[in-house]
Design a protein around this motif. Structure first.
Motif, PDB file in Angstrom:
ATOM      1  N   LYS A 141       0.871  -1.181   0.000  1.00  0.00           N
ATOM      2  CA  LYS A 141       0.000   0.000   0.000  1.00  0.00           C
ATOM      3  C   LYS A 141       0.906   1.229   0.000  1.00  0.00           C
ATOM      4  O   LYS A 141       1.724   1.419   0.911  1.00  0.00           O
ATOM      5  N   GLY A 142       0.794   2.028  -1.047  1.00  0.00           N
ATOM      6  CA  GLY A 142       1.617   3.220  -1.164  1.00  0.00           C
ATOM      7  C   GLY A 142       0.954   4.450  -0.579  1.00  0.00           C
ATOM      8  O   GLY A 142      -0.066   4.364   0.131  1.00  0.00           O
ATOM      9  N   VAL A 143       1.532   5.574  -0.853  1.00  0.00           N
ATOM     10  CA  VAL A 143       0.976   6.871  -0.436  1.00  0.00           C
ATOM     11  C   VAL A 143       0.847   7.727  -1.687  1.00  0.00           C
ATOM     12  O   VAL A 143       1.841   7.956  -2.396  1.00  0.00           O
ATOM     13  N   THR A 144      -0.357   8.159  -1.986  1.00  0.00           N
ATOM     14  CA  THR A 144      -0.572   8.953  -3.196  1.00  0.00           C
ATOM     15  C   THR A 144      -0.328  10.435  -2.911  1.00  0.00           C
ATOM     16  O   THR A 144      -0.520  10.913  -1.785  1.00  0.00           O
ATOM     17  N   ALA A 145       0.078  11.145  -3.961  1.00  0.00           N
ATOM     18  CA  ALA A 145       0.283  12.592  -3.855  1.00  0.00           C
ATOM     19  C   ALA A 145       0.349  13.173  -5.259  1.00  0.00           C
ATOM     20  O   ALA A 145       0.765  12.496  -6.202  1.00  0.00           O
ATOM     21  N   HIS A 146      -0.057  14.420  -5.397  1.00  0.00           N
ATOM     22  CA  HIS A 146       0.094  15.114  -6.671  1.00  0.00           C
ATOM     23  C   HIS A 146       1.576  15.413  -6.886  1.00  0.00           C
ATOM     24  O   HIS A 146       2.293  15.727  -5.929  1.00  0.00           O
ATOM     25  N   PRO A 147       2.059  15.314  -8.132  1.00  0.00           N
ATOM     26  CA  PRO A 147       3.481  15.566  -8.370  1.00  0.00           C
ATOM     27  C   PRO A 147       3.972  16.915  -7.833  1.00  0.00           C
ATOM     28  O   PRO A 147       5.139  17.047  -7.450  1.00  0.00           O
ATOM     29  N   MET A 148       3.074  17.928  -7.750  1.00  0.00           N
ATOM     30  CA  MET A 148       3.538  19.247  -7.291  1.00  0.00           C
ATOM     31  C   MET A 148       3.926  19.237  -5.811  1.00  0.00           C
ATOM     32  O   MET A 148       4.699  20.077  -5.358  1.00  0.00           O
ATOM     33  N   SER A 149       3.390  18.231  -5.070  1.00  0.00           N
ATOM     34  CA  SER A 149       3.715  18.157  -3.640  1.00  0.00           C
ATOM     35  C   SER A 149       4.171  16.758  -3.242  1.00  0.00           C
ATOM     36  O   SER A 149       4.039  16.347  -2.096  1.00  0.00           O
ATOM     37  N   LYS A 182      10.634  -3.319   3.700  1.00  0.00           N
ATOM     38  CA  LYS A 182       9.901  -2.527   4.694  1.00  0.00           C
ATOM     39  C   LYS A 182      10.804  -1.469   5.323  1.00  0.00           C
ATOM     40  O   LYS A 182      10.403  -0.315   5.511  1.00  0.00           O
ATOM     41  N   ALA A 183      12.026  -1.885   5.665  1.00  0.00           N
ATOM     42  CA  ALA A 183      12.958  -0.938   6.277  1.00  0.00           C
ATOM     43  C   ALA A 183      13.342   0.175   5.311  1.00  0.00           C
ATOM     44  O   ALA A 183      13.526   1.333   5.717  1.00  0.00           O
ATOM     45  N   LYS A 184      13.458  -0.167   4.028  1.00  0.00           N
ATOM     46  CA  LYS A 184      13.837   0.818   3.024  1.00  0.00           C
ATOM     47  C   LYS A 184      12.690   1.770   2.711  1.00  0.00           C
ATOM     48  O   LYS A 184      12.920   2.922   2.305  1.00  0.00           O
ATOM     49  N   ASN A 185      11.449   1.299   2.890  1.00  0.00           N
ATOM     50  CA  ASN A 185      10.257   2.097   2.554  1.00  0.00           C
ATOM     51  C   ASN A 185       9.335   2.142   3.773  1.00  0.00           C
ATOM     52  O   ASN A 185       8.253   1.525   3.776  1.00  0.00           O
ATOM     53  N   PRO A 186       9.740   2.860   4.824  1.00  0.00           N
ATOM     54  CA  PRO A 186       9.006   2.777   6.090  1.00  0.00           C
ATOM     55  C   PRO A 186       7.575   3.297   6.026  1.00  0.00           C
ATOM     56  O   PRO A 186       6.741   2.919   6.862  1.00  0.00           O
ATOM     57  N   LYS A 187       7.271   4.147   5.062  1.00  0.00           N
ATOM     58  CA  LYS A 187       5.905   4.672   4.977  1.00  0.00           C
ATOM     59  C   LYS A 187       4.973   3.769   4.168  1.00  0.00           C
ATOM     60  O   LYS A 187       3.753   3.998   4.142  1.00  0.00           O
ATOM     61  N   ALA A 188       5.535   2.769   3.503  1.00  0.00           N
ATOM     62  CA  ALA A 188       4.712   1.835   2.727  1.00  0.00           C
ATOM     63  C   ALA A 188       4.123   0.775   3.647  1.00  0.00           C
ATOM     64  O   ALA A 188       4.754   0.351   4.614  1.00  0.00           O
ATOM     65  N   GLY A 189       2.916   0.344   3.330  1.00  0.00           N
ATOM     66  CA  GLY A 189       2.344  -0.817   4.005  1.00  0.00           C
ATOM     67  C   GLY A 189       2.672  -2.059   3.194  1.00  0.00           C
ATOM     68  O   GLY A 189       2.283  -2.158   2.027  1.00  0.00           O
ATOM     69  N   VAL A 190       3.412  -2.973   3.766  1.00  0.00           N
ATOM     70  CA  VAL A 190       3.861  -4.166   3.045  1.00  0.00           C
ATOM     71  C   VAL A 190       3.423  -5.406   3.815  1.00  0.00           C
ATOM     72  O   VAL A 190       3.773  -5.562   4.991  1.00  0.00           O
ATOM     73  N   GLU A 191       2.682  -6.279   3.173  1.00  0.00           N
ATOM     74  CA  GLU A 191       2.221  -7.524   3.791  1.00  0.00           C
ATOM     75  C   GLU A 191       2.671  -8.706   2.934  1.00  0.00           C
ATOM     76  O   GLU A 191       2.641  -8.642   1.705  1.00  0.00           O
ATOM     77  N   LEU A 192       3.061  -9.781   3.600  1.00  0.00           N
ATOM     78  CA  LEU A 192       3.505 -11.011   2.917  1.00  0.00           C
ATOM     79  C   LEU A 192       2.639 -12.177   3.369  1.00  0.00           C
ATOM     80  O   LEU A 192       2.419 -12.364   4.572  1.00  0.00           O
ATOM     81  N   LYS A 193       2.187 -12.965   2.403  1.00  0.00           N
ATOM     82  CA  LYS A 193       1.489 -14.219   2.707  1.00  0.00           C
ATOM     83  C   LYS A 193       2.119 -15.332   1.886  1.00  0.00           C
ATOM     84  O   LYS A 193       2.212 -15.222   0.661  1.00  0.00           O
ATOM     85  N   ILE A 194       2.561 -16.388   2.551  1.00  0.00           N
ATOM     86  CA  ILE A 194       3.140 -17.558   1.876  1.00  0.00           C
ATOM     87  C   ILE A 194       2.254 -18.756   2.171  1.00  0.00           C
ATOM     88  O   ILE A 194       1.886 -19.004   3.324  1.00  0.00           O
ATOM     89  N   VAL A 195       1.920 -19.507   1.135  1.00  0.00           N
ATOM     90  CA  VAL A 195       1.075 -20.696   1.268  1.00  0.00           C
ATOM     91  C   VAL A 195       1.803 -21.888   0.659  1.00  0.00           C
ATOM     92  O   VAL A 195       2.291 -21.811  -0.476  1.00  0.00           O
ATOM     93  N   ASP A 196       1.890 -22.996   1.408  1.00  0.00           N
ATOM     94  CA  ASP A 196       2.416 -24.246   0.851  1.00  0.00           C
ATOM     95  C   ASP A 196       1.351 -24.864  -0.046  1.00  0.00           C
ATOM     96  O   ASP A 196       0.193 -25.005   0.363  1.00  0.00           O
ATOM     97  N   VAL A 197       1.747 -25.249  -1.278  1.00  0.00           N
ATOM     98  CA  VAL A 197       0.793 -25.769  -2.253  1.00  0.00           C
ATOM     99  C   VAL A 197       0.844 -27.295  -2.328  1.00  0.00           C
ATOM    100  O   VAL A 197      -0.185 -27.964  -2.285  1.00  0.00           O
ATOM    101  N   TYR A 198       2.032 -27.858  -2.452  1.00  0.00           N
ATOM    102  CA  TYR A 198       2.186 -29.314  -2.450  1.00  0.00           C
ATOM    103  C   TYR A 198       3.609 -29.675  -2.102  1.00  0.00           C
ATOM    104  O   TYR A 198       4.475 -28.800  -1.967  1.00  0.00           O
ATOM    105  N   GLY A 199       3.868 -30.983  -1.914  1.00  0.00           N
ATOM    106  CA  GLY A 199       5.189 -31.440  -1.507  1.00  0.00           C
ATOM    107  C   GLY A 199       5.804 -32.384  -2.516  1.00  0.00           C
ATOM    108  O   GLY A 199       5.174 -32.789  -3.495  1.00  0.00           O
TER     109      GLY A 199
END
Length: 416
Positions: A228-236, A312-329
């Motif tokens: 999830k980013g942060v939107t802004a007009h290019p002027m600001s 996350k550390a490089k982009n502290p204002k971004a919302g970053v979520e990770l989901k990992i799912v095992d599919v098969y073995g």
């Protein structure tokens, strides 16, 4: 054409007439109504062949049981199962299959469609000329043939028909399961009620060329990174805007370009950036994780998690979520000295039938890859068909017959 080839052809054409193509991303199982239609047709056919406890679940998983015909004083034999999938793959061709038979193939290119001038060319598919003298079943070039997996369905039905017509052939308890949506993530096998499939081990018939054996598959997972980013007009925008696309690029730049599908082979694993969906406010990055080694598979998952922490550390204002799912073995991880006999039987059956084994470490998975994680080792052997997931798919009936003979030989060996 032998009597068995005639029966296999008749069965295959019967089942190929049902449109059972699956659809990626469906929220329900099965993803298409044709798969349930095919399950209902098979239920009727299995009843006529003497199977009992036939049931179609809410997810269109069809299970059934052929009771043992062994004498009361016979030694204990393993309970065995077979699994085949109901769906055919969607590769942006027609969902309707129009099979055609090439009688007594004598070499050269095979014309699939005169109007559209579609051929299977020997220059591109030299394996064709291994089957001079055999009948071939092909599509009309506008669709896949669907031998994946209806050749397997026909195989099992003819094998069961053979047992019914020859009651002197001894066998223990045999269970069958026909599952939907294999092609879109093994979804059907994940919906199985294993109380309806109480077997010591099982088999799938879901690979190609005569002699292929698969008991090594990937460990497989999927990962989704939501930004999830942060939107802004290019002027600001300075020091305010957070571009979710570039946050995803930061993650992608952490990956090793030599650890991707296009740079690996055999048992080498990879992380595959499968897709990215992005706009000015949010992005979703979808990954596939694959490795034959369980240790390396877990290491790849940890690498992804660590890379996400870095982003996350490089982009502290971004919302970053990770989901990992095992599919098969990996099927091989389910094998041990007590159950490896299920694989040994495959090689012994090939030896007795004069088939040269082609032991393949599959860069993919089968329904057996998931079922094996449930403590039911489920190796895989060939259908005899070629060029799955292609309009050039074809079934040489001499090879398909050998696959059915394999099924019957396995029953014989298991019963000894």
């Amino acid at each position: 054409m032998s009597k068995m080839q005639e029966r296999l052809t008749e069965r295959f054409l019967r089942y190929a007439a049902v449109n059972s193509q699956s659809v990626e991303g469906s929220p329900v199982v099965p993803s298409t109504p044709g798969q349930r239609q095919l399950a209902e047709l098979l239920q009727k056919d299995l009843s006529e062949l003497g199977l009992v406890d036939l049931e179609i679940s809410d997810y269109s998983v069809l299970t059934g049981h052929l009771p043992s015909n062994l004498p009361a004083d016979y030694h204990k034999v393993p309970t065995v199962g077979w699994v085949a999938h109901l769906d055919t793959v969607n590769v942006n061709l027609s969902a309707d299959v129009h099979p055609q038979i090439v009688k007594n193939y004598q070499g050269g290119d095979v014309l699939l469609n005169a109007e559209k001038q579609i051929y299977i060319k020997v220059s591109e598919h030299p394996e064709l000329e291994k089957y001079i003298g055999s009948d071939l079943i092909t599509s009309d070039g506008t669709s896949v043939l669907g031998a994946d997996n209806k050749a397997a369905i026909a195989n099992l039905m003819v094998a069961l028909e053979t047992l019914k017509n020859n009651p002197e052939i001894l066998h223990g308890d045999i269970y069958v399961a026909f599952v939907p949506d294999e092609e879109v993530g093994l979804c059907g096998s994940k919906k199985m009620d294993f109380s309806k499939f109480p077997v010591d081990f099982a088999y799938t018939i879901d690979c190609c060329e005569l002699g292929e054996v698969v008991y090594q598959t990937f460990n497989a997972g999927s990962a989704a990174i939501k930004v999830k980013g942060v939107t802004a007009h290019p002027m600001s925008a300075k020091n305010t805007l957070v571009n979710p696309t570039l946050v995803c690029v930061d993650f992608i730049n952490c990956l090793d370009r030599m650890q991707t599908p296009e740079h690996t082979e055999g048992t080498e694993g990879f992380i595959w950036v499968e897709s990215m969906h992005t706009n000015v406010s949010e992005a979703v990055l979808n990954l596939k994780i694959r490795d034959h080694s369980k240790i390396m598979y877990e290491a790849r998952k940890k690498f992804i998690a660590d890379a996400v922490d870095y982003v996350k550390a490089k982009n502290p204002k971004a919302g970053v979520e990770l989901k990992i799912v095992d599919v098969y073995g990996n099927i091989a991880d389910a094998l041990n000295e007590n159950n490896r006999v299920c694989v040994d039987h495959i090689f012994e059956a090939m030896r007795e039938l004069g088939i040269t084994p082609k032991d393949i470490a599959m860069r993919g998975g089968t329904d057996g890859s998931f079922i094996s994680t449930k403590g039911i080792p489920t190796p895989n052997y060939f259908t005899g068909a070629h060029n799955f997931h292609s309009y050039c798919e074809f079934m040489p009936m001499t090879a398909v017959e050998k696959s059915c003979q394999m099924t019957l030989k396995l029953i014989e060996l298991i019963t000894k």
